[in-house]
Scaffold this active site. Structure first.
Site, short mmCIF file in Angstrom:
data_model
loop_
_atom_site.label_atom_id
_atom_site.label_comp_id
_atom_site.label_asym_id
_atom_site.label_seq_id
_atom_site.Cartn_x
_atom_site.Cartn_y
_atom_site.Cartn_z
N TYR A 42 44.95 34.44 36.69
CA TYR A 42 44.97 35.74 37.32
C TYR A 42 43.75 35.94 38.21
O TYR A 42 43.81 36.68 39.19
CB TYR A 42 45.04 36.84 36.29
CG TYR A 42 46.26 36.78 35.40
CD1 TYR A 42 47.51 36.50 35.92
CD2 TYR A 42 46.16 37.01 34.04
CE1 TYR A 42 48.63 36.46 35.11
CE2 TYR A 42 47.28 36.98 33.22
CZ TYR A 42 48.52 36.71 33.76
OH TYR A 42 49.61 36.67 32.97
N GLY A 43 42.66 35.29 37.85
CA GLY A 43 41.43 35.44 38.62
C GLY A 43 41.60 34.96 40.05
O GLY A 43 41.16 35.62 40.99
N ARG A 82 42.24 41.54 35.53
CA ARG A 82 42.95 42.39 34.56
C ARG A 82 44.10 43.14 35.22
O ARG A 82 45.19 43.26 34.66
CB ARG A 82 41.98 43.37 33.90
CG ARG A 82 42.66 44.21 32.82
CD ARG A 82 41.65 45.10 32.11
NE ARG A 82 40.61 44.35 31.46
CZ ARG A 82 40.66 43.92 30.19
NH1 ARG A 82 41.72 44.20 29.46
NH2 ARG A 82 39.67 43.25 29.66
N CYS A 117 55.97 33.66 35.26
CA CYS A 117 54.64 34.12 34.85
C CYS A 117 54.21 33.45 33.55
O CYS A 117 53.02 33.45 33.23
CB CYS A 117 54.60 35.63 34.71
SG CYS A 117 55.68 36.30 33.47
#
Length: 62
Positions: free
Chosen positions: A1-2, A13, A30
């Site tokens: 996700y970063g 987040r 995902c």
């Protein structure tokens, strides 16, 4: 996700929460996203199903 967050100018987040709302998890994979430390992280339908999907993909040819 970063990495996704950096690309879109957001926070990891926030990206994780958006991905967590994905109701088409098999079509939009995902479940393949892992944490920065290499861990599996969470999954809307549970980590057991996430692991099953990853295991199935690793044994499926083509």
């Amino acid at each position: 996700y970063g990495e996704i967050a950096r690309q879109v100018g957001s926070q990891a987040r926030a990206v994780g929460q958006a991905v967590g709302k994905n109701r088409l998890a098999v079509l939009v994979p995902c479940h393949r996203v892992t944490r920065a430390d290499g861990g599996h992280g969470g999954f809307y339908w549970g980590t057991a199903l996430k692991q099953q999907l990853l295991d199935q993909e690793s044994t499926t040819k083509g």
